[in-house]
Scaffold this active site. Structure first.
Site, short mmCIF file in Angstrom:
data_model
loop_
_atom_site.label_atom_id
_atom_site.label_comp_id
_atom_site.label_asym_id
_atom_site.label_seq_id
_atom_site.Cartn_x
_atom_site.Cartn_y
_atom_site.Cartn_z
N GLU A 23 0.83 -1.21 0.00
CA GLU A 23 0.00 0.00 0.00
C GLU A 23 0.87 1.26 0.00
O GLU A 23 0.54 2.26 -0.65
CB GLU A 23 -0.94 -0.01 1.21
CG GLU A 23 -2.05 -1.05 1.09
CD GLU A 23 -2.91 -1.15 2.33
OE1 GLU A 23 -4.08 -0.74 2.27
OE2 GLU A 23 -2.39 -1.62 3.36
N GLU A 80 -4.42 -9.32 3.75
CA GLU A 80 -5.17 -9.00 4.97
C GLU A 80 -6.44 -9.83 5.15
O GLU A 80 -6.78 -10.22 6.27
CB GLU A 80 -5.52 -7.51 4.99
CG GLU A 80 -4.33 -6.59 5.26
CD GLU A 80 -3.58 -6.19 4.01
OE1 GLU A 80 -2.76 -5.27 4.07
OE2 GLU A 80 -3.81 -6.81 2.94
#
Length: 689
Positions: free
Chosen positions: A130, A151
């Site tokens: 990210e 995740e």
């Protein structure tokens, strides 16, 4: 103590240096992430790490650089948030602050007035990827080990911009694959070439001179000599892709993994919602999930796979292991052939197969050759490696070829008399120090070795099918197995890249014993008159990788019936042998056709008149698991409940959101109701007490 005050954080420092790049009139600012340790302890971002990165960005921008670039230490870019902080999170507000902190820091790269680059030199996962997505441009090393947003597999969502940035960079189909599908498919990672083809990176560069090449390329972008083009995002298909993805999740998970559904909702927002609003929704989702029981189970499961699997409980000192320079395999069937290829690839030593006649040996070798050719055809193996492997694997009908083998494993019919006969033959041929390993799935290793001259060198070496995919290896210690044999077994298992769990010599060991008890309850419900479809769908709320009948079809009804018989002989009060399962096994009929229960199966069944509801079937199966696990722990089949969970995760594909199974049995109250106490202390796979 809070998640934002973590004494266990290994701080990843962000170090800034000015770099003069040819062709630019000003230096560039290079930020290097480095926690001061080698690649075995990758960079992560906790509160202190984010603070260091924030300060580094301030320093970098203050120098009015030509551009700012972020890279990592050797072999590692950054693998995301510091998971050691997660167990310290006790309320939703802390989750909100974690999400907001990451967004605040990363946004400075996205909103910078000068060009920003991520030089992704190594592994980039979760928050690390990210971070790279917030930069304006990305270079990627062909040597990067793993790239992923994992995740959802843990019970979270990408919370630092991934759900909003990625679909608008590479399109919604690819983003849904990376954010949802891959994490739920054994946490599949992207290779550099795949990531570049998806458009995650703007250019793929050779690892040898990666930093120099990245600086040169970035300078070209800044000067305007290099034009970066990205495909236009198709928004017409957005809703349809997510509708199909939700349908697939419903079919597979039946609502059991909240993180997957929250990720879908966030991906839907990314279509037209301003980034700030989408980011705020992402933080809210993160805060909700960070205090969920599924996350606690996911973190527990992640820790088992990452740590406990690499340091098996009860394994003797590795110094006791003997060298293995040649492997013998008794049998040349499908399992034996898979083992031959695995041993040759990983150990790089001669491997020889034997069987009763030449046609069987030829069939086994033919399988090995075909698999190697398939790998070459797909570009996954070069011709030199293929030639070497083909030369290493041979076959014979004469067991005398085992005379100089250090390690012999049998993969013959699951019958104690057959296996004892095999070992009597082999022992007369091999040296007294050679290890004799059995791939039995349910029989006693102790009994198998009882009549041998050297029973101390016999060990259970139980693989799971398909051998190349499932990472678990149950290593079974017989009553007389010595430490040198056991150490050698663990050393070989490690070379094979398997996760090894030490198991005592109890009927069917761990995975098969629990799955047989579990399936036994399902078939007991069918025998009582429960419709097959109802019994098969009863476990859907658990979100298991497959329904019971699909699992049974994968194992094979004859094998399942045989193992049930073995366990019934050992524990007749708890394990039944279903006549209906016997009929199915003898019929050869498939249980599942085109993803549905085969209608022909119903014609084979003889059932009672006391059907159960799906909820009753499910609870009986869970009660049976709780009882069996407690008995196994009392018997010392494994050291701790963690080993039970590790076996189910790695050997049966049971999901992280269940934590294997014991955290789920604890949090639903099943463990205490059935056995009188929890399996795990509060705080181990649940919020702190």
């Amino acid at each position: 103590m809070t998640a934002l005050d973590n004494p266990n954080e290994v701080v990843t420092k962000a170090l800034v240096r000015q770099v003069n790049v040819p062709g630019l009139d000003r230096p560039a600012a290079l930020i290097t992430l480095d926690n001061g340790l080698d690649h075995r302890k990758p960079n992560t971002l906790g509160p202190a790490g984010l603070a260091s990165l924030n300060a580094a960005i301030t320093e970098a921008l203050a120098g009015e650089p030509a551009f700012v670039a972020v890279t990592g230490k050797p072999y590692v870019f950054c693998v995301g948030a510091d998971l050691t902080a997660m167990p310290l999170v006790t309320n939703r507000e802390q989750g909100l602050e974690i999400g907001r902190m990451g967004h605040r820091v990363f946004a400075r790269l996205r909103d910078a007035a000068v060009p920003t680059f991520a030089f992704v030199n190594g592994a980039a996962m979760g928050g690390g990827l990210e971070l790279a997505l917030h930069c304006h441009y990305r270079t990627l090393s062909g040597g990067a080990a793993a790239l992923a947003l994992p995740e959802v597999s843990l019970g979270l969502v990408p919370g630092w911009g991934g759900t909003q940035l990625l679909p608008n960079l590479i399109g919604i189909p690819a983003a849904a694959q990376v954010i949802i599908q891959n994490p739920l498919t054994q946490n599949k990672m992207l290779k550099p070439k795949q990531a570049a083809e998806l458009g995650i990176a703007d250019i793929l560069l050779e690892p040898a001179d990666f930093l120099e090449l990245s600086l040169e390329w970035a300078a070209g972008v800044v000067r305007g000599d290099v034009t970066v083009t990205r495909p236009e995002i198709d928004r017409e298909m957005w809703d349809g892709v997510l509708y199909f993805a939700r349908h697939q999740l419903d079919q597979r998970l039946h609502g059991a993994v909240p993180s997957a559904y929250r990720a879908l909702d966030l991906l839907a927002l990314a279509k037209e919602t301003p980034f700030a609003d989408g980011a705020a929704a992402e933080v809210e989702a993160l805060a909700d999930l960070i205090v969920s029981p599924e996350l606690r189970s996911g973190l527990y499961a992640f820790d088992l796979v990452q740590r406990r699997a690499k340091r098996p409980a009860g394994a003797p000192s590795a110094d006791l292991a003997r060298p293995v320079t040649k492997v013998g395999i008794v049998g040349a069937g499908l399992m034996a052939s898979q083992l031959a290829l695995l041993f040759a690839r990983r150990l790089q030593v001669p491997v020889v197969l034997t069987d009763l006649d030449q046609s069987r040996v030829d069939a086994g070798l033919g399988y090995v050759h075909a698999e190697i050719e398939k790998q070459v055809g797909k570009g996954r193996m070069d011709t030199g490696t293929a030639a070497k492997l083909l030369a290493l694997v041979s076959g014979s009908v004469d067991k005398s070829v085992f005379a100089d083998a250090d390690f012999v494993i049998e993969a013959v019919f699951e019958d104690l008399k057959v296996k004892k006969h095999v070992w009597a033959e082999v022992e007369a041929i091999v040296s007294p120090e050679a290890i004799l390993a059995t791939n039995t799935s349910s029989l006693s290793v102790t009994e198998m070795a009882a009549e041998l001259t050297h029973p101390q060198r016999v060990v259970g070496f139980h693989f799971f099918n398909p051998v190349a995919v499932l990472p678990l290896l149950e290593i079974v210690r017989g009553e007389q197995t010595d430490d040198a044999t056991l150490a050698t077994a663990f050393a070989v298992g490690k070379q094979l890249r398997k996760s090894c769990v030490l198991v005592s010599d109890a009927p069917a060991f761990v995975v098969n014993r629990l799955l047989t008890r579990f399936l036994g309850e399902v078939f007991a419900a069918v025998d009582a008159g429960t419709p097959v479809e109802t019994a098969d769908a009863a476990m859907d709320p658990l979100g298991l990788p497959m329904r019971p009948l699909a699992l049974l079809q994968l194992v094979g009804p004859p094998v399942a019936h045989h193992v049930a018989g073995t366990l019934h002989a050992a524990f007749p009060d708890r394990f039944t042998v279903s006549d209906n399962l016997r009929r199915i096994a003898e019929s050869g009929q498939p249980l599942i056709v085109d993803d549905d229960v085969n209608p022909e199966i119903g014609k084979l069944l003889e059932v009672g008149a006391a059907p159960l509801t799906a909820e009753q079937v499910r609870q009986r199966a869970l009660d049976a698991l709780a009882q069996e696990i407690r008995l196994m722990l009392d018997e010392g089949v494994v050291a701790e409940p963690q080993d039970i969970d590790l076996c189910l995760i790695l050997g049966a594909g049971w999901p992280f959101h269940l934590g294997g199974i014991t955290p789920y049995l604890d949090r639903t109250g099943t463990a205490e109701r059935v056995t009188g106490r929890r399996f795990l202390p509060p705080g181990v796979a649940s919020p702190p007490a």
